[in-house]
Write an enzyme that holds these catalytic residues in place. Sequence first.
Site, PDB file in Angstrom:
ATOM      1  N   THR A  65       0.821  -1.214   0.000  1.00  0.00           N
ATOM      2  CA  THR A  65       0.000   0.000   0.000  1.00  0.00           C
ATOM      3  C   THR A  65       0.851   1.259   0.000  1.00  0.00           C
ATOM      4  O   THR A  65       0.533   2.242  -0.684  1.00  0.00           O
ATOM      5  CB  THR A  65      -0.949  -0.002   1.222  1.00  0.00           C
ATOM      6  OG1 THR A  65      -1.830  -1.119   1.119  1.00  0.00           O
ATOM      7  CG2 THR A  65      -1.754   1.279   1.292  1.00  0.00           C
ATOM      8  N   SER A 109      46.928 -12.446  -1.993  1.00  0.00           N
ATOM      9  CA  SER A 109      47.222 -12.647  -0.578  1.00  0.00           C
ATOM     10  C   SER A 109      47.992 -11.458  -0.026  1.00  0.00           C
ATOM     11  O   SER A 109      48.800 -10.840  -0.715  1.00  0.00           O
ATOM     12  CB  SER A 109      48.046 -13.920  -0.384  1.00  0.00           C
ATOM     13  OG  SER A 109      48.463 -14.051   0.958  1.00  0.00           O
TER      14      SER A 109
END
Length: 469
Positions: free
Chosen positions: A102, A319
């Site tokens: 709504t 890494s």
Amino acid sequence: MSEYRTERDSLGEMRVPAEAYYGIQTLRAMENFHITGITMAHYPRFITALAHVKHAAARANASLGLLDESKARAIARACEEVASGLLRDQFVVDVLQGGAGTSANMNANEVICNRALEMMGHQRGQYEFLHPLNDVNMSQSTNDVYPSALNIALILDLRELIDAMEHLRKAFWRKGQEFADVIKMGRTQLQDAVPMTLGQEFSAWAVTIGEDVQRVDEAEDLIFEINMGATAIGTGLNSHPDYTRTVTEKLVEITTLKLVSSPDLVEATQDTGAYVQLSGVLKRVAVKLSKICNDLRLLSSGPRCGLNEINLPPMQPGSSIMPGKVNPVIPEVVNQVAFAVIGLDVTVSMASEAGQLELNVMEPVIALSLFQTINMLRRACLTLADKCVSGITANRERCRELVENSIGLVTALNPHIGYEKSAEIAKEALRTGGSVYDIVLEKGYLSREELEDILKPENMVRPRYVLGR
């Protein structure tokens, strides 16, 4: 000009920012639903779809003599602006909301109404000249507006997803052609099986994505059915007898989509089965993409201590502690997309099951889940194609070396020396580290010429007639 304007609804009065195109009911929703932090503006196609629905309704009501032509023209012009992308920042309601959507419907009603009022020469909030409910929402309910707009937005999003899947399919297909002559070992249960080509492996991935394009197409067909004219529960209360047919026709004209009205509007207003079906198909896409990415990570593992049959394009250092390490980050992120999509599919299933009687109030979370799923899958397909698949290279010598040293070659001997002798050779090769080729010759099971023909990898990647069988 005042900094605020006062608006009223059935619960009382509120001060609305004077520059806002939204109104009091949108403001209440903003205060009530601080949930995801994602507003309707994040999904522009849904806003466009809502504008199309309001546009079609105005034209239908005018053609049926229910809405003044001047009001209908102003609403239509405002809807065209909203559909084009203007005033998007005025759609401020959180996508996750109570009320079965709504608040989203009212946000659209108020923005369109206030923009139309300006076009008519009035100020925002002067609803005595044009009203968000009496005029913009005429012959409508959230319960037919919201799902109809959702369907339109999903169709538009799905078309982009299909394009992205086709882009990925073609990327795999091109690699299948490029690697058609690369002999490698196929594997089952992560164990050596029989030889194949790397091209066959990549082409198979292209085919599986193509199959899913077809499945998405089929699921999309269900979304073309809409329930405009249902109003609250499907009975069409407060609408003209010809409204359902007329508004659907107008919506088809505006969107150019092959939308059809549901044959039973009561059923259509409560049923969310099409969303469950679509979500399940999208989960299937995600699962299969994730499986492919698992394979890419395995085949590229190493580079020295893994399979190392293919090289993925290096995208970033892998890494903070291991210099030179490069990770398969693109397949990894697609895996994670798949996990998220699987979870969203569970959400859609539970939300659909939670419907009660004549309405499913959980449609906002269904909408959010489907929008997120389609968007992530689309981006994942494009990312995988452009940042990974297109740059993959084959380690041809490594692939051939693994084939020639594999125990899996013994499978090709079955039709010639039988299963028992083939198993005997495999066991001895594993025990001694010797080659299948040398052991067969030592035992005198086949001549060198026969063996070379049978164990030629190129002869083992397609069906081949065995003489005498």
